[in-house]
Design a protein around this motif. Sequence first.
Motif, PDB file in Angstrom:
ATOM      1  N   MET A   1       0.184  -0.995   8.119  1.00  0.00           N
ATOM      2  CA  MET A   1       1.521  -0.526   7.745  1.00  0.00           C
ATOM      3  C   MET A   1       1.428   0.833   7.044  1.00  0.00           C
ATOM      4  O   MET A   1       2.249   1.714   7.260  1.00  0.00           O
ATOM      5  CB  MET A   1       2.202  -1.529   6.807  1.00  0.00           C
ATOM      6  N   LEU A   2       0.408   0.969   6.187  1.00  0.00           N
ATOM      7  CA  LEU A   2       0.195   2.245   5.499  1.00  0.00           C
ATOM      8  C   LEU A   2      -0.103   3.338   6.520  1.00  0.00           C
ATOM      9  O   LEU A   2       0.446   4.438   6.452  1.00  0.00           O
ATOM     10  CB  LEU A   2      -0.957   2.115   4.494  1.00  0.00           C
ATOM     11  N   GLU A   3      -0.972   3.032   7.490  1.00  0.00           N
ATOM     12  CA  GLU A   3      -1.318   4.035   8.504  1.00  0.00           C
ATOM     13  C   GLU A   3      -0.086   4.440   9.301  1.00  0.00           C
ATOM     14  O   GLU A   3       0.113   5.620   9.603  1.00  0.00           O
ATOM     15  CB  GLU A   3      -2.394   3.480   9.456  1.00  0.00           C
TER      16      GLU A   3
ATOM     17  N   ALA B   1       3.035   4.291   8.237  1.00  0.00           N
ATOM     18  CA  ALA B   1       3.907   5.070   7.346  1.00  0.00           C
ATOM     19  C   ALA B   1       3.423   6.519   7.245  1.00  0.00           C
ATOM     20  O   ALA B   1       4.231   7.458   7.265  1.00  0.00           O
ATOM     21  CB  ALA B   1       3.942   4.427   5.965  1.00  0.00           C
ATOM     22  N   LEU B   2       2.086   6.703   7.148  1.00  0.00           N
ATOM     23  CA  LEU B   2       1.540   8.059   7.050  1.00  0.00           C
ATOM     24  C   LEU B   2       1.773   8.834   8.346  1.00  0.00           C
ATOM     25  O   LEU B   2       2.163  10.005   8.332  1.00  0.00           O
ATOM     26  CB  LEU B   2       0.040   8.002   6.725  1.00  0.00           C
TER      27      LEU B   2
ATOM     28  N   LEU C   1       0.821  -1.210   0.000  1.00  0.00           N
ATOM     29  CA  LEU C   1       0.000   0.000   0.000  1.00  0.00           C
ATOM     30  C   LEU C   1       0.855   1.261   0.000  1.00  0.00           C
ATOM     31  O   LEU C   1       0.410   2.329  -0.410  1.00  0.00           O
ATOM     32  CB  LEU C   1      -0.961  -0.010   1.180  1.00  0.00           C
ATOM     33  N   ILE C   2       2.086   1.132   0.452  1.00  0.00           N
ATOM     34  CA  ILE C   2       3.016   2.262   0.328  1.00  0.00           C
ATOM     35  C   ILE C   2       3.330   2.452  -1.162  1.00  0.00           C
ATOM     36  O   ILE C   2       3.460   3.574  -1.644  1.00  0.00           O
ATOM     37  CB  ILE C   2       4.288   2.010   1.171  1.00  0.00           C
TER      38      ILE C   2
ATOM     39  N   ILE D   1      -2.717  -2.543   5.565  1.00  0.00           N
ATOM     40  CA  ILE D   1      -3.386  -1.262   5.787  1.00  0.00           C
ATOM     41  C   ILE D   1      -2.826  -0.592   7.046  1.00  0.00           C
ATOM     42  O   ILE D   1      -2.564   0.611   7.070  1.00  0.00           O
ATOM     43  CB  ILE D   1      -4.922  -1.439   5.913  1.00  0.00           C
TER      44      ILE D   1
END
Lengths: 300, 107
Positions: free
Chosen positions: B65-67, B69-70, A182-183, B63
């Motif tokens: 991991m995305l959170e 990263a953000l 997703l990155i 998901i």
Amino acid sequence: MTENSHVQEWAVRAERGSLPLIKLGTRIALWLGRPRARLFLYLVCLYFLASSPAAVRSSRQYLARVLGRRPRLNDVFGHYLTFASCLLDRVFLLNEQSEQFDIRIHGEEIVREIEQRGNGCMLFGAHFGSFEVTRAVGRCRSNLPISLLMYEENARKVRAALAAINPRLETEVIGLRRLDSLITVAERLSHGHFVGLLADRNVDGKDLVRYPFLGASAAFPQGPFRVAMLLQRPVVMMIGLYRGGRTYEVFFETLAEPVESRAEDNEGWIDGTMRRYVSRLEHYCRAAPLNWFNFYDFWA
Amino acid sequence: MRYPEIVALVTENHRAMTDSNDQNAQEAELARLIVKTLNLDLPAVKIDPQAPLYGEGLGLDSIDMLEIALAVSQQFGVKLRADDKDNVHIFSSLRSLNAYIQRNRAS
């Protein structure tokens, strides 16, 4: 393999089955040309109609819901034939023969506007009609950058299958299930990509939410919508309907504008966008019932 | 103290620091950020700095991991990159993620 997944297996086979077979089938189809290749579809459909009782049952179940009456055998046959037609046409669409088709596009201005903004968007499709026809639209339009998001197991095979159908075609396929997939999506979007995925089916059964759909509640995955929220992108629905003969109709419609910030509580945005997706999917089911390609008990 | 003894002491000290099951101050801050971002139902101090974040361990998915990263990019100005070959290592634990952030924060 359960009995239930027989036609799913067929779909999967046709989509990502043995590569030599796909190559051979592609070559034969291209050599015969579409009109003659279509004659074989009737035989193929009869064969599968006779050999896959479980899938026939789920086809009947769906058709009863959408038609509001007991489906007849020729409804089921038509359902199979529509599916097979879309698979066959994929060969021609992916080999730059879209001029064979009469493709009517609705909502193209939405695509153009997002393209100009350069921020990308999430394109939500379904196992419904032809996804390839929407990609053909993408290629006509000055190489619209599209990335497809799908499960890793499928991703590798789909990449290979697409290459088998047309080696010159380059498709960006992002495998899901990797920790940084997703990155990757976030980066593609920031380069203006349209990130496409099919938002009606969830394989691992996680984060499912039930919504009323064709008269009964069915489970839909929340993940794609949460990703769109987190990445603050517009959600565009994309549906390619097969209308029989050589006619396709492609629809783009905006389901949601991006959330303004991630700070506030955005569960409402997710719920609202999912509701719109489900109700628009229902709308398309009623508009072109035979385009539904989830050959299993969707309401389980 | 003779040289080998000093080396032994330093090595042991270093091992104690990196192998410790306790969070240091920066790791604790990151742990709080993760718990807050993902609404995790556990106290931040309970995150084992050496346990894997993804999959088994904390049981986070892509998901999550995305959170993370953000949130990391917002809070520390450190961007996690998709093409980074080390991502599996970076996300392998609270400790390695923190080490990555500290390394890239200064520059």
